[in-house]
Enzyme design. Structure first.
Site, PDB file in Angstrom:
ATOM      1  N   GLU A 182     -17.499  55.656 -45.163  1.00 47.20           N
ATOM      2  CA  GLU A 182     -17.142  54.230 -45.044  1.00 47.20           C
ATOM      3  C   GLU A 182     -15.698  54.001 -45.480  1.00 47.20           C
ATOM      4  O   GLU A 182     -15.412  53.227 -46.403  1.00 47.20           O
ATOM      5  CB  GLU A 182     -18.112  53.373 -45.862  1.00 47.20           C
ATOM      6  CG  GLU A 182     -19.540  53.465 -45.330  1.00 47.20           C
ATOM      7  CD  GLU A 182     -20.519  52.515 -45.987  1.00 47.20           C
ATOM      8  OE1 GLU A 182     -20.280  52.100 -47.130  1.00 47.20           O
ATOM      9  OE2 GLU A 182     -21.536  52.184 -45.356  1.00 47.20           O
ATOM     10  N   GLU A 240     -26.183  56.308 -41.007  1.00 50.21           N
ATOM     11  CA  GLU A 240     -26.892  55.529 -42.034  1.00 50.21           C
ATOM     12  C   GLU A 240     -27.488  54.299 -41.382  1.00 50.21           C
ATOM     13  O   GLU A 240     -26.801  53.597 -40.632  1.00 50.21           O
ATOM     14  CB  GLU A 240     -25.948  55.049 -43.148  1.00 50.21           C
ATOM     15  CG  GLU A 240     -25.543  56.105 -44.127  1.00 50.21           C
ATOM     16  CD  GLU A 240     -24.772  55.534 -45.314  1.00 50.21           C
ATOM     17  OE1 GLU A 240     -25.058  54.393 -45.733  1.00 50.21           O
ATOM     18  OE2 GLU A 240     -23.874  56.239 -45.802  1.00 50.21           O
TER      19      GLU A 240
END
Ligand code: BG6
Length: 463
Positions: free
Chosen positions: A173, A361
């Site tokens: 991220e 995810e």
């Protein structure tokens, strides 16, 4: 419409070292940024004193229990498992020239265990942690030298695991540094935008250098970036809201634009000018950046809205704060649930980059209750995952190329934002509470059998 996912589609789950391993001081591991955040990635950074409690110190003790956990993943039919390497196990302070052999040996054992069951490892080089030594002694990613330390670490692990690991990711991220600078780039939380974007620039260069190194070292290796897919919708169709949404989506797409295209997008020039940001970018940096990733990976939990109106109520997800969407329900932690948003996001990314995607995810954090008989009937998690996977199938029908899906937290683990174990994502229950009580025993939930069937039927069992 076909109901089966492509035969080559990889199925599995995703975990991160600091949220599962524990063993925070074993076999030469150094202190990481995560070790200093016992309250989670937004929590206060603390100096650790002997005896201070952090749930992450033991986490779910994956460091010692991984053979049993991998066996359970294999029982579900996993063909891929996303893990991360704790940088501090390999280079405890971050600036050593020689790696810590005990740390390297741990991941050898882990990959060997996965190989027993033909589970392909996917490895994130840095998932929300870095050596604290690099912050104390160099100022984290604010210092250009950190690029070299990271490259050395990346080359070391590529060399060591090149025959075992073919799927790699650089920074988890990467766009979250804008919202949690200590976690992302090792800067004080109160850092100004100038400092944060400079550190991000260094990290983007480091990411590109790792891509290059992977291509040189790992035969048939594939390396991707990892974005927090924070897709925003306009709160209304007022042009001002549309424009605000474009700008807000660019805040995170900017990272993908650099990592895929190999240069800064034009829209950032105006942004930097208006914000009074001047970046130090070397001629060599520009060359380094021109090494695009092979695929795009991302996390997906929720969408939100954007509006030009001031003082609108906001909603905090794990990282981003967004304006709530009045049309969507939310989880117990307030994250809005939007399966169709996943299809939208996949199409957005594929239209923009025309590179294969990997969903690394996705999942539902929920409070699970054990029935009197001990079983855990997590039908809400099954519903959440089912509905999202149906949208993945739709996106595949739309023509999007997707290599695979790893649900977040296939086994209960420590939450990144809350440092709670009671925020559970797993198909496998772990007996441990937020205060660290429990036997750490593993137990299959209802969703375990559901996911097993999804994988076995190559998605045909989805409703
Ligand atoms: C992602 C992170 O942001 O979301 C994971 O990459 C994290 O590390 C996951 O655990 C879920 O967030 P949380 O805060 O519920 O753990």
């Amino acid at each position: 419409m076909t109901t089966r996912f492509p035969d080559t589609f990889l199925w599995g789950g995703a975990i991160a070292a600091n949220q599962v391993e524990g063993a925070w001081q074993e076999e030469g591991k150094g202190l990481s940024t995560s070790d200093l955040q016992p309250e989670g990635i937004f929590g206060k950074r603390v100096e650790r004193k002997p005896g201070d409690f952090s749930i992450k110190d033991v986490a779910i003790d994956f460091y010692h229990r991984y053979p049993q956990d991998i066996k359970l993943f294999a029982e579900m039919g996993f063909t891929v498992l996303r893990i991360s390497i704790a940088w501090t196990r390999i280079f405890p302070q971050g600036d050593e020239s020689q790696p810590n052999e005990a740390g390297l040996a741990f991941y050898d054992r882990l990959f060997a265990e996965m190989a027993k069951y033909n589970i392909a490892p996917m490895v994130t080089l840095s998932h929300y942690e870095m050596p604290y030594g690099l912050i104390k002694n160099y100022g984290g990613w604010g210092n250009r030298k950190t690029i070299g330390f990271f490259e050395h670490y990346a080359r070391t692990v590529f060399q060591r695991y090149k025959d075992r690991v073919k799927y790699w990711l650089t920074f988890n991220e990467i766009n979250m540094s804008l919202h949690a600078p200590f976690t992302g780039v090792g800067l004080p939380e109160e850092s100004d935008k100038q400092a944060v974007y400079q550190a991000i620039h260094h990290q983007l260069v480091a990411s590109a250098r790792a891509v290059k190194a992977c291509h040189e070292i790992v035969p048939n290796g594939k390396i991707g970036n990892m974005l927090l897919g924070g897709l925003l919708y306009p709160l209304s169709c007022r042009p001002a809201d549309m424009l605000e949404t474009l700008q807000k989506n660019r805040e995170w797409l900017f990272f993908g634009d650099v990592q895929v295209r190999g240069y800064y997008p034009a829209y950032m020039k105006r942004f930097f000018k208006e914000q009074g940001i001047t970046l130090a970018i070397d001629a060599e940096d520009k060359i380094d950046l021109r090494e695009p990733v092979d695929y795009i990976s991302f996390s997906y939990y929720m969408t939100g809205c954007a509006t030009a109106k001031e003082n609108q109520d906001r909603l905090r997800g794990n990282i981003l704060d967004m304006v709530p969407n009045p049309h969507l329900p939310a989880s117990e932690w307030g994250w809005q649930i939007d399966p169709q948003g996943l299809r939208l996001l996949m199409n957005t990314l594929y239209d923009r980059y025309e590179k294969p995607l990997f969903i690394v995810e996705n999942g539902l954090g929920a409070l699970d209750k054990q029935e009197a008989c001990g079983s855990i009937n997590d039908h809400y998690r099954i519903a959440y995952l089912n509905d999202h996977l149906v949208q993945v199938r739709e996106a595949i029908e739309d023509g999007v190329e997707v290599w695979g899906y790893t649900s977040w937290g296939p086994i209960d683990l420590v939450s990144a934002s809350k440092a709670q174990l009671s925020k559970r994502y797993g198909f496998i229950y772990v007996d441990r509470d937020d205060d660290g009580n429990g036997t750490l025993e593993r137990k299959r939930k209802k969703s375990f059998y559901w996911y097993q069937e999804v994988i076995k039927s190559q998605g045909e069992s989805l409703k």
